[in-house]
Design a protein around this motif. Structure first.
Motif, PDB file in Angstrom:
ATOM      1  N   VAL A   1       4.982  12.366  -0.056  1.00 37.91           N
ATOM      2  CA  VAL A   1       4.453  13.697   0.258  1.00 37.91           C
ATOM      3  C   VAL A   1       4.495  14.524  -1.030  1.00 37.91           C
ATOM      4  CG1 VAL A   1       4.527  15.610   1.890  1.00 37.91           C
ATOM      5  CG2 VAL A   1       5.477  13.394   2.549  1.00 37.91           C
ATOM      6  N   ALA A   2       3.356  14.543  -1.714  1.00 40.16           N
ATOM      7  CA  ALA A   2       3.294  15.150  -3.050  1.00 40.16           C
ATOM      8  C   ALA A   2       2.525  16.463  -3.022  1.00 40.16           C
ATOM      9  CB  ALA A   2       2.678  14.170  -4.041  1.00 40.16           C
ATOM     10  N   VAL A   3       3.006  17.370  -2.172  1.00 38.50           N
ATOM     11  CA  VAL A   3       2.438  18.720  -2.143  1.00 38.50           C
ATOM     12  C   VAL A   3       3.572  19.695  -2.472  1.00 38.50           C
ATOM     13  CG1 VAL A   3       0.646  18.091  -0.483  1.00 38.50           C
ATOM     14  CG2 VAL A   3       2.813  19.014   0.351  1.00 38.50           C
ATOM     15  N   PRO A   4       3.229  20.902  -2.952  1.00 39.74           N
ATOM     16  CA  PRO A   4       4.297  21.846  -3.319  1.00 39.74           C
ATOM     17  C   PRO A   4       5.187  22.189  -2.127  1.00 39.74           C
ATOM     18  CG  PRO A   4       2.149  22.590  -4.119  1.00 39.74           C
ATOM     19  CD  PRO A   4       1.895  21.450  -3.194  1.00 39.74           C
TER      20      PRO A   4
ATOM     21  N   ALA B   1      -4.833  11.712   9.526  1.00 46.70           N
ATOM     22  CA  ALA B   1      -4.853  10.431  10.248  1.00 46.70           C
ATOM     23  C   ALA B   1      -3.681   9.565   9.788  1.00 46.70           C
ATOM     24  CB  ALA B   1      -6.169   9.709   9.985  1.00 46.70           C
ATOM     25  N   THR B   2      -3.374   8.527  10.546  1.00 46.38           N
ATOM     26  CA  THR B   2      -2.246   7.660  10.189  1.00 46.38           C
ATOM     27  C   THR B   2      -2.455   7.046   8.811  1.00 46.38           C
ATOM     28  OG1 THR B   2      -1.917   7.130  12.516  1.00 46.38           O
ATOM     29  CG2 THR B   2      -0.902   5.649  10.925  1.00 46.38           C
ATOM     30  N   PRO B   3      -1.517   7.276   7.892  1.00 44.22           N
ATOM     31  CA  PRO B   3      -1.641   6.694   6.547  1.00 44.22           C
ATOM     32  C   PRO B   3      -1.581   5.172   6.604  1.00 44.22           C
ATOM     33  CG  PRO B   3      -0.021   8.484   6.585  1.00 44.22           C
ATOM     34  CD  PRO B   3      -0.336   8.144   8.017  1.00 44.22           C
ATOM     35  N   ALA B   4      -2.229   4.533   5.649  1.00 43.29           N
ATOM     36  CA  ALA B   4      -2.265   3.066   5.620  1.00 43.29           C
ATOM     37  C   ALA B   4      -0.915   2.474   5.221  1.00 43.29           C
ATOM     38  CB  ALA B   4      -3.348   2.607   4.637  1.00 43.29           C
ATOM     39  N   GLY B   5      -0.204   3.145   4.330  1.00 43.90           N
ATOM     40  CA  GLY B   5       1.041   2.589   3.814  1.00 43.90           C
ATOM     41  C   GLY B   5       2.250   2.858   4.685  1.00 43.90           C
TER      42      GLY B   5
ATOM     43  N   THR C   1       0.850  -1.191   0.000  1.00 43.77           N
ATOM     44  CA  THR C   1       0.000   0.000   0.000  1.00 43.77           C
ATOM     45  C   THR C   1       0.886   1.241   0.000  1.00 43.77           C
ATOM     46  OG1 THR C   1      -1.782  -1.113   1.188  1.00 43.77           O
ATOM     47  CG2 THR C   1      -1.739   1.298   1.278  1.00 43.77           C
ATOM     48  N   ILE C   2       0.631   2.122  -0.959  1.00 48.54           N
ATOM     49  CA  ILE C   2       1.365   3.375  -1.066  1.00 48.54           C
ATOM     50  C   ILE C   2       0.421   4.509  -0.706  1.00 48.54           C
ATOM     51  CG2 ILE C   2       2.531   4.945  -2.679  1.00 48.54           C
ATOM     52  CD1 ILE C   2       4.122   2.383  -2.136  1.00 48.54           C
ATOM     53  N   SER C   3       0.783   5.271   0.309  1.00 46.24           N
ATOM     54  CA  SER C   3      -0.033   6.429   0.671  1.00 46.24           C
ATOM     55  C   SER C   3       0.579   7.671   0.045  1.00 46.24           C
ATOM     56  CB  SER C   3      -0.096   6.586   2.190  1.00 46.24           C
ATOM     57  OG  SER C   3      -0.794   5.479   2.749  1.00 46.24           O
ATOM     58  N   ILE C   4      -0.278   8.495  -0.530  1.00 45.13           N
ATOM     59  CA  ILE C   4       0.186   9.725  -1.169  1.00 45.13           C
ATOM     60  C   ILE C   4      -0.557  10.905  -0.566  1.00 45.13           C
ATOM     61  CG2 ILE C   4       0.403  10.991  -3.352  1.00 45.13           C
ATOM     62  CD1 ILE C   4       0.329   8.286  -4.818  1.00 45.13           C
ATOM     63  N   ILE C   5       0.200  11.832   0.028  1.00 45.20           N
ATOM     64  CA  ILE C   5      -0.398  13.070   0.525  1.00 45.20           C
ATOM     65  C   ILE C   5      -0.369  14.065  -0.628  1.00 45.20           C
ATOM     66  CG2 ILE C   5      -0.226  14.944   2.209  1.00 45.20           C
ATOM     67  CD1 ILE C   5       1.162  13.005   4.119  1.00 45.20           C
TER      68      ILE C   5
ATOM     69  N   VAL D   1      -3.279   2.077  -3.779  1.00 46.16           N
ATOM     70  CA  VAL D   1      -2.981   3.499  -3.562  1.00 46.16           C
ATOM     71  C   VAL D   1      -4.001   4.125  -2.614  1.00 46.16           C
ATOM     72  CG1 VAL D   1      -2.826   5.766  -4.688  1.00 46.16           C
ATOM     73  CG2 VAL D   1      -1.868   3.717  -5.821  1.00 46.16           C
ATOM     74  N   GLU D   2      -3.470   4.829  -1.614  1.00 46.34           N
ATOM     75  CA  GLU D   2      -4.325   5.608  -0.717  1.00 46.34           C
ATOM     76  C   GLU D   2      -3.979   7.083  -0.901  1.00 46.34           C
ATOM     77  OE1 GLU D   2      -5.297   5.773   4.055  1.00 46.34           O
ATOM     78  OE2 GLU D   2      -3.216   5.982   3.393  1.00 46.34           O
ATOM     79  N   LEU D   3      -5.006   7.886  -1.184  1.00 46.94           N
ATOM     80  CA  LEU D   3      -4.792   9.320  -1.382  1.00 46.94           C
ATOM     81  C   LEU D   3      -5.261  10.100  -0.167  1.00 46.94           C
ATOM     82  CD1 LEU D   3      -6.104   9.393  -5.038  1.00 46.94           C
ATOM     83  CD2 LEU D   3      -3.718   9.737  -4.343  1.00 46.94           C
TER      84      LEU D   3
END
Lengths: 203, 203
Positions: free
Chosen positions: A64-67, A55-59, A3-7, A27-29
């Protein structure tokens, strides 16, 4: 498969999420903008989900894909929810015209300072344009980080989506990769065009 | 075919001089160490000559192939003898363990400040190891400089010896190329090995 979590829910979140889902990852967004995250999850498909921002990401791997301008704030907001996670920093701390960097440290080191001590920051993917990553072709992916274990986990993920990982060194080398981000933009603007990606070959 | 003057008689002078001579250029070597320069000229062959250190170089393109620690001094010593020349700066202003740069500007900009105003500095070849350049294989060569004409002349030379030129921008982008020199060393040390060269591909 993992599982890959993406913020984030922008250009890079879409490119990474799509590529990860296509190669069998879940994928968890996670985004402040839940509607945008849901739209991206629907677009990605393959069982992609939307988690609760903060909350705690699943992955175990959290991209961390924010500017750059909001990345430290986002990580600080998560706080202990990121304990023990591998944080992948893809940001580019460019100045307004992308001719220089706005930090004398590196975005990755700033994120490490804002994250729980048990989290491990790995710099990656900042030298690949989102639209180039989205093409799905093989590319070189430079990484940097202090935890060999975390780098190994990130490398395994990157290789699983068709990227070749090249290790640039410890976390301070993130500054070198952020400068390489400038190089990519400079080459693109000075004749090479924006379908460009950096790489390294053995000769 | 043109005359290429090289200040220096070390590893990089040998690699560049040999590659230039093999592709039909006339090489002039300029070194404080005349005996070493003569030995290198003999090794290069193809009509390579030894000039007088400090006198006006024969070539329009002058490759300054001395270590960073002495490069500004060498250019200052030449003074007006370099008027109107295209100076190719290949130096890497690395700190002792090659983990960072020792200038907040760039070696190329320091050289430009020490050179006659009519000279044009082009950063090039600092992201290619000498022994890799010496192999003669095609490689990507990143350049930076403020004079489009000088960059064009250097690009023509580099292409003539089998290198693909990629323009990173104006002279301040030399700092980015010097950081790319660090990246090359970092990748080499962290698993990729020293037969490595940086490049960029269109995807």
């Amino acid at each position: 498969m993992t599982t890959i979590s993406i913020i984030g829910s922008g250009n890079m979140a879409a490119a990474i999420g799509t590529r990860a889902a296509k190669h069998g990852h879940t994928v968890e967004l996670l985004s402040r903008n839940t509607a945008k995250a849901q739209a991206l999850a629907d677009q990605i498909g393959e069982g992609a989900t939307v988690g609760t921002f903060g909350a705690t990401p699943a992955g175990d791997i959290v991209i961390v894909a924010v500017p750059y301008t909001s990345v430290v704030d986002a990580v600080a907001k998560y706080g202990e929810a990121l304990a023990g996670k591998i944080l992948v920093d893809i940001s580019n701390p460019f100045n307004a015209d992308a001719s220089g960097l706005v930090t004398t440290s590196s975005a990755a080191q700033e994120i490490a300072a804002a994250a729980p001590e048990s989290a491990h920051v790995v710099k990656a993917l900042n030298t690949i344009f989102g639209h180039v990553l989205a093409k799905g072709t093989p590319l070189d992916a430079f990484i940097a980080g202090d935890s060999a274990e975390a780098k190994s986990a990130v490398a395994e993920f990157l290789e699983s989506v068709g990227l070749r990982t090249l290790d640039a060194g410890g976390l301070p080398a993130a500054a070198i990769l952020e400068s390489a981000g400038l190089l990519l933009v400079g080459l693109a603007r000075n004749g090479a065009g924006f379908d460009l990606a950096l790489g390294a070959e053995v000769h």
